[in-house]
Scaffold this motif. Structure first.
Motif, PDB file in Angstrom:
ATOM      1  N   ARG A   1      42.997  37.250  46.227  1.00  0.00           N
ATOM      2  CA  ARG A   1      44.387  37.478  46.627  1.00  0.00           C
ATOM      3  C   ARG A   1      45.231  36.451  45.887  1.00  0.00           C
ATOM      4  O   ARG A   1      45.116  35.244  46.128  1.00  0.00           O
ATOM      5  CB  ARG A   1      44.548  37.323  48.140  1.00  0.00           C
TER       6      ARG A   1
ATOM      7  N   HIS B   1      48.734  34.595  44.523  1.00  0.00           N
ATOM      8  CA  HIS B   1      50.117  34.256  44.873  1.00  0.00           C
ATOM      9  C   HIS B   1      50.738  33.629  43.634  1.00  0.00           C
ATOM     10  O   HIS B   1      50.252  32.610  43.136  1.00  0.00           O
ATOM     11  CB  HIS B   1      50.158  33.272  46.042  1.00  0.00           C
TER      12      HIS B   1
ATOM     13  N   ARG C   1      56.803  34.498  43.541  1.00  0.00           N
ATOM     14  CA  ARG C   1      56.672  34.871  44.948  1.00  0.00           C
ATOM     15  C   ARG C   1      55.987  36.216  45.164  1.00  0.00           C
ATOM     16  O   ARG C   1      55.890  36.679  46.298  1.00  0.00           O
ATOM     17  CB  ARG C   1      58.039  34.897  45.662  1.00  0.00           C
TER      18      ARG C   1
ATOM     19  N   VAL D   1      52.792  38.725  45.478  1.00  0.00           N
ATOM     20  CA  VAL D   1      51.434  38.596  46.007  1.00  0.00           C
ATOM     21  C   VAL D   1      50.690  39.879  45.696  1.00  0.00           C
ATOM     22  O   VAL D   1      51.249  40.972  45.809  1.00  0.00           O
ATOM     23  CB  VAL D   1      51.450  38.356  47.530  1.00  0.00           C
TER      24      VAL D   1
ATOM     25  N   CYS E   1      46.540  36.687  57.010  1.00  0.00           N
ATOM     26  CA  CYS E   1      47.756  36.188  56.357  1.00  0.00           C
ATOM     27  C   CYS E   1      48.995  36.557  57.169  1.00  0.00           C
ATOM     28  O   CYS E   1      49.910  35.739  57.320  1.00  0.00           O
ATOM     29  CB  CYS E   1      47.864  36.748  54.938  1.00  0.00           C
TER      30      CYS E   1
ATOM     31  N   THR F   1      41.722  33.280  48.702  1.00  0.00           N
ATOM     32  CA  THR F   1      43.130  33.005  48.417  1.00  0.00           C
ATOM     33  C   THR F   1      43.362  31.716  47.641  1.00  0.00           C
ATOM     34  O   THR F   1      44.453  31.506  47.108  1.00  0.00           O
ATOM     35  CB  THR F   1      43.946  32.902  49.718  1.00  0.00           C
TER      36      THR F   1
ATOM     37  N   TYR G   1      47.911  27.715  53.549  1.00  0.00           N
ATOM     38  CA  TYR G   1      48.630  28.983  53.385  1.00  0.00           C
ATOM     39  C   TYR G   1      49.815  29.039  54.340  1.00  0.00           C
ATOM     40  O   TYR G   1      50.923  29.412  53.935  1.00  0.00           O
ATOM     41  CB  TYR G   1      47.684  30.153  53.635  1.00  0.00           C
TER      42      TYR G   1
ATOM     43  N   MET H   1      53.755  29.239  52.986  1.00  0.00           N
ATOM     44  CA  MET H   1      54.510  30.467  53.200  1.00  0.00           C
ATOM     45  C   MET H   1      55.709  30.247  54.109  1.00  0.00           C
ATOM     46  O   MET H   1      56.501  31.142  54.313  1.00  0.00           O
ATOM     47  CB  MET H   1      53.608  31.563  53.797  1.00  0.00           C
TER      48      MET H   1
END
Length: 245
Positions: free
Chosen positions: A97, A99, A103, A105, A201, A234, A241, A245
């Motif tokens: 995943r 990032h 921004r 994903v 998430c 991730t 995370y 975020m």
């Protein structure tokens, strides 16, 4: 003459080194790069540049992932690269995943291959990540797995496994995996992992629930096992995370 000699002769005759950047620039759903033995980019396609927030290729080349990706993501890629250079073994089909600095994903399947040096060892790495696409839910292959997908989606907090999904779909595990790959680009185990990490998430960013509680919600009885899998997928711990975020 070896099978590689004609290619080597052609490459040696070119006015500029061939890195395939211009070819991979045409694919917006593929990230492509080459790195040297110091994990510095020596080639990068426009998709990677865009996702890193870089406008000119010259701003990308000569820098490591830690210098172009926000922390702690860049560190994850550099650690991964160094392991490949050290072992000289490829990384194939790793579900990640990603990032990006802009921004965005996205889920990708990543392949990385060591480039062998003439004197032995690895001279660098070539790699690419392919974006996962949304399935065609009207397709015949999806119809066969729709019930299994719905069954597992409703039970992410439970220890649902691939064999249970196959039983619901009335398919063998091999048949289920084959149809899942056609529909999602993933085998059944990878699809289950993706659903659990996506849910985690969402819970990390939309609630104040303890990480141990979220681990239970996504099917992990052990918080440490959940945290290890989350970080492998991730590049961040659940706590990192949530803060980022």
């Amino acid at each position: 003459m070896t099978s590689h000699e004609p290619l080597a002769a052609l490459l040696a005759s070119l006015a500029e080194p061939f890195t395939a950047e211009s070819i991979f620039d045409r694919f917006q759903d593929v990230v492509y790069f080459i790195k040297d033995a110091e994990c510095r980019y020596v080639a990068a396609n426009e998709t990677l540049m865009e996702r890193c927030g870089v406008r000119r290729r010259s701003e990308m080349l000569g820098r490591t992932a830690e210098e172009v990706f926000p922390p702690p993501l860049g560190r994850r890629f550099t650690v991964q690269d160094r392991a490949i250079l050290r072992s000289e073994k490829p990384l194939i089909g790793k579900l990640e995943r990603h990032h990006y600095a802009n921004r965005s994903v996205g889920w990708c399947l990543t392949d990385k291959y060591p480039l062998s040096a003439r004197g032995g060892g690895a001279a660098g790495i070539v790699g690419f990540s392919r974006d996962l696409t949304h399935p065609n839910e009207s397709g015949e292959d999806y119809r066969h797995i729709a019930e299994a997908v719905a069954f597992a989606s409703r039970r992410l907090a439970e220890p649902v496994n691939v064999l249970q999904m196959a039983q619901v779909a009335e398919l063998s595990r091999y048949q289920l995996d084959r149809r899942m790959k056609i529909a999602f680009g993933l085998n059944s185990g990878q699809w289950l992992l993706k659903q659990r990490i996506d849910l985690a998430c969402r819970r990390l960013t939309s609630t104040d629930s303890a990480i141990a509680a979220i681990a239970l919600e996504v099917g992990y009885a052990d918080q440490s096992a959940f945290s290890r899998q989350f970080r492998r997928t991730t590049g961040m711990t659940p706590g990192e995370y949530r803060r980022s975020m």
